[in-house]
Design a protein around this motif. Structure first.
Motif, short mmCIF file in Angstrom:
data_model
loop_
_atom_site.label_atom_id
_atom_site.label_comp_id
_atom_site.label_asym_id
_atom_site.label_seq_id
_atom_site.Cartn_x
_atom_site.Cartn_y
_atom_site.Cartn_z
N LYS A 183 0.83 -1.21 0.00
CA LYS A 183 0.00 0.00 0.00
C LYS A 183 0.86 1.26 0.00
O LYS A 183 0.68 2.15 -0.83
CB LYS A 183 -0.92 -0.03 1.23
N HIS A 184 1.81 1.30 0.94
CA HIS A 184 2.67 2.48 1.03
C HIS A 184 4.11 2.18 0.64
O HIS A 184 5.02 2.89 1.02
CB HIS A 184 2.62 3.06 2.45
N ARG A 185 4.32 1.07 0.00
CA ARG A 185 5.69 0.72 -0.41
C ARG A 185 5.68 0.39 -1.90
O ARG A 185 4.83 -0.36 -2.36
CB ARG A 185 6.19 -0.52 0.36
N ASN A 186 6.68 0.90 -2.60
CA ASN A 186 6.75 0.64 -4.04
C ASN A 186 7.43 -0.70 -4.29
O ASN A 186 8.56 -0.76 -4.77
CB ASN A 186 7.49 1.79 -4.72
N GLN A 239 -3.09 -4.45 -9.78
CA GLN A 239 -2.92 -3.16 -9.10
C GLN A 239 -4.16 -2.91 -8.26
O GLN A 239 -5.28 -3.05 -8.74
CB GLN A 239 -2.76 -2.06 -10.17
N HIS A 243 -2.75 1.98 -4.24
CA HIS A 243 -1.57 1.34 -3.64
C HIS A 243 -0.33 1.69 -4.46
O HIS A 243 -0.36 1.68 -5.69
CB HIS A 243 -1.73 -0.18 -3.59
N GLU A 244 0.75 1.98 -3.73
CA GLU A 244 2.00 2.35 -4.42
C GLU A 244 2.59 1.18 -5.20
O GLU A 244 3.09 1.32 -6.30
CB GLU A 244 3.02 2.78 -3.37
#
Ligand code: SAM
Length: 334
Positions: A183-186, A239, A243-244
């Protein structure tokens, strides 16, 4: 034969330009689906490919069009001198990408080195984000080290993919929470079907397959959509809106992606495998240790590439040494 024809190509027209190299069969985890808890016969050191032999073999593969390698194991960071070896590997001209797959137990201390060397990506295996469940699956209490390795890889801006083997009754309930890591991490969070490589006999009736994985994702994330999947990627990508990172699903047991396979494998013993599911097609270490010249080894590699099975089901059916797969993934490298 002209130089342009000297590539590894099979009779189905697929070019193998991606080499996966296991540098050790030793591991510091005992994931129950990969290795037995006890009684493991590690390979004698003298039977392992030396780093010099691996570098020579990689250069030969490079001459035949291989442009990407992945270092795996066992746990690659258990082998002494790994960072220097990776540095050498990076100097092989024409090798565009060097990746590594690790369980993250010892990896954090080497992240600066990996960054300096210019590693092109790290796959980190993490089957649970619940400390107790992680311990049950891996039979070792190493969750904190592995999770902190993930954070450090992200801080170092190293391209990271997570490998999550989904096991019925063990971690399928964690799919949504693990997917949230993107979600917050690529990063790519890739859910993998369990395969029959656990170092002993095997029943396949308990596989949690890719459709069940996708169903779990779709029921938990209403905005999940199919994404563009890069050529040769065994993962079907998804995807989730907002989300990142991305989610991948790998039908490793169902083997629906074999048609675009571009992989060849070299085990820690120097056995070349055209397919994860075949039982080995060439002993490159033996050729080297008996003094074969580069050109003759390359001819052998080209010859065996023509024997690649059309898909993993056919490769499995054609196994000669062991009809029932009794290998551990730790010797093959995944
Ligand atoms: N030690 C490193 C690691 O844990 O990533 C590299 C070697 S490990 C054999 C490579 C990958 O294979 C890991 O992601 C692991 O989970 C996966 N693997 C091992 N046995 C498997 C099996 N039976 N089915 C599916 N994946 C498996």
């Amino acid at each position: 034969m002209s130089n342009s024809q000297k590539i590894l190509i099979d009779k189905w027209g697929r070019q193998m330009d991606y080499l996966r190299i296991a540098v050790t069969d030793r591991c510091n985890l005992r994931c129950f689906y990969c290795m037995p808890a006890e009684g493991i016969d590690y390979l004698p050191k003298k039977e392992l490919m030396t780093y010099e032999e691996i570098l020579r073999a990689t250069s030969l593969f490079r001459d035949l069009g291989v442009n990407k390698v992945r270092i795996t194991g066992g746990e690659p960071f258990l082998r002494k001198g790994l960072i220097n070896f990776l540095k050498e590997l990076k100097t092989i001209k024409g090798l565009e990408k060097v990746h590594i797959t690790t369980n993250g137990v010892l990896t954090a201390q080497y992240i600066e080195d990996l960054k300096r060397i210019g590693i092109d990506g790290v796959n980190l295996s993490i089957d649970s984000i619940d400390k107790e469940n992680f311990k049950k699956i891996t039979r070792r209490d190493e969750f904190d080290n592995v999770f902190s390795c993930l954070q450090k890889l992200i801080e170092a801006d190293i391209h990271t993919k997570l490998n999550v083997v989904v096991m019925k009754g063990k971690n399928e309930h964690e799919i949504p929470a693990i997917a949230e890591l993107a979600k917050h991490r690529n990063i790519h969070v890739r859910f993998i079907e369990e395969m029959p490589f656990n170092g002993s006999d095997y029943s396949t009736s308990d596989i949690w397959n890719h459709q069940q994985i996708i169903h779990s994702l779709e029921s938990n994330f209403k905005t999940i959509e199919r994404d563009i999947t890069p050529k040769n990627d065994p993962a079907t990508l998804y995807q989730i809106k907002g989300h990142e990172g991305k989610i991948g699903v790998i039908p490793a047991f169902s083997r629906t992606f074999c048609g675009t396979c571009n992989r060849i494998r070299m085990t820690a013993l120097g056995t070349i495998k055209n397919c994860l599911y075949d039982d080995g097609v060439l002993d490159i270490k033996q050729l080297m240790r008996t003094g074969e010249k580069d050109e003759s080894i390359k001819s052998e590699l080209m010859r065996i590439s023509m024997q690649k099975a059309q898909n993993g089901h056919q490769a499995e059916a054609a196994r000669k040494n062991t009809k029932v797969i009794g290998e551990s993934m730790s010797t093959i490298g995944g």
